[in-house]
Write a protein that holds these residues in place. Structure first.
Motif, short mmCIF file in Angstrom:
data_model
loop_
_atom_site.label_atom_id
_atom_site.label_comp_id
_atom_site.label_asym_id
_atom_site.label_seq_id
_atom_site.Cartn_x
_atom_site.Cartn_y
_atom_site.Cartn_z
N LYS A 21 0.87 -1.18 0.00
CA LYS A 21 0.00 0.00 0.00
C LYS A 21 0.90 1.22 0.00
O LYS A 21 1.68 1.42 0.93
N GLN A 28 1.87 3.68 2.67
CA GLN A 28 0.65 4.19 3.30
C GLN A 28 0.06 3.22 4.31
O GLN A 28 -1.12 3.30 4.64
N CYS A 29 0.91 2.33 4.80
CA CYS A 29 0.47 1.39 5.83
C CYS A 29 1.73 0.96 6.57
O CYS A 29 2.80 0.81 5.95
N GLY A 30 1.61 0.79 7.88
CA GLY A 30 2.79 0.46 8.68
C GLY A 30 3.45 -0.85 8.26
O GLY A 30 4.67 -0.96 8.25
N SER A 32 3.40 -2.23 5.26
CA SER A 32 4.10 -2.02 3.99
C SER A 32 5.42 -1.29 4.22
O SER A 32 6.44 -1.62 3.61
N ARG A 59 -5.37 -5.38 -6.32
CA ARG A 59 -5.53 -5.47 -4.86
C ARG A 59 -6.34 -6.72 -4.49
O ARG A 59 -6.00 -7.43 -3.55
N THR A 70 -3.91 -10.70 2.96
CA THR A 70 -3.41 -9.39 3.40
C THR A 70 -2.27 -8.89 2.52
O THR A 70 -1.65 -9.65 1.76
N HIS B 27 -7.23 -1.11 16.64
CA HIS B 27 -6.82 -0.95 15.24
C HIS B 27 -5.69 -1.91 14.88
O HIS B 27 -5.71 -2.55 13.84
N HIS B 28 -4.69 -1.94 15.73
CA HIS B 28 -3.55 -2.82 15.49
C HIS B 28 -3.50 -3.89 16.57
O HIS B 28 -3.62 -3.57 17.75
N HIS B 64 -8.16 -4.99 10.46
CA HIS B 64 -7.23 -4.46 9.45
C HIS B 64 -5.81 -4.95 9.72
O HIS B 64 -5.19 -5.56 8.86
N ALA B 65 -5.34 -4.68 10.90
CA ALA B 65 -3.92 -4.91 11.14
C ALA B 65 -3.71 -5.92 12.25
O ALA B 65 -3.81 -5.60 13.43
#
Lengths: 106, 81
Positions: A21, A28-30, A32, A59, A70, B27-28, B64-65
């Motif tokens: 991402k 734009q994502c931790g 990535s 995607r 993911t 979230h994480h 998500h994470a």
């Protein structure tokens, strides 16, 4: 060409491919961002990256391609290696460096 | 907002776990999952097995994470020393 064919060409036509991402410069994502850092720590500064946020078909398609829900996803020489957790584990074990040795320049 | 205990329930419903711990802020999330089912499986296969239990919730974006480590009971014992 459908998404599965595009992905196959990308992963077989480039030695190291990261689906992520954002971009290596602006993730734009931790997860990535971590994946990019790990590749750099392995001495790989040149790799083919695909920003899935700019391509909804890829995607979704990349999740089906490796049966992996993911992103990020790393491919080396056409083989699916794993996501962020696996990259981290393999890096800590020294296995990722071995896999990448000589590959990126090929 | 999804809670760590929710994710723990989702995973346990789909995978027999000897031990599971999930930390997160909504979230994480970070998880440690110990299951005898991981024996003889590669890293990729183990994660795929865990993803099976939460795939719908990953697709929907509810989760998500999630970062996780997988161990067999033997690996977990060795890890704890």
């Amino acid at each position: 060409m459908d998404a599965q064919q595009v992905i196959k060409e990308q992963v077989t036509g480039n030695p190291v491919v990261l689906y992520m991402k954002g971009t290596p410069q602006f993730p734009q994502c931790g997860f990535s961002a971590t994946a990019v850092q790990i590749l750099k720590a392995c001495g790989v500064n040149q790799f083919y990256s695909v920003n899935v946020l700019e391509n909804p078909e890829i995607r979704q398609g990349i999740k089906d391609y490796a049966n992996w829900p993911t992103i990020p996803q790393l491919y080396i020489k056409g083989e699916f290696v794993g996501g962020c957790d696996i990259m981290r584990e393999m890096f800590q074990a020294g296995e990722l460096q071995q896999m990448l040795e000589g590959v990126a320049q090929a | 907002m999804v809670r760590p205990e929710d994710i723990q329930t989702y995973i346990q419903e789909g995978l027999p776990c000897d031990h599971i711990r999930i930390d997160g802020d909504g979230h994480h999330f970070e998880a440690v999952i110990v299951s005898a089912e991981f024996a003889g499986k590669s890293r990729v296969q183990r994660q795929q097995r865990v993803y099976q239990t939460i795939k719908d919730r990953l697709d929907s974006g509810e989760i998500h994470a999630l970062s996780f480590k997988t161990f067999t009971p033997e690996e977990w014992e060795a890890q704890r020393g």
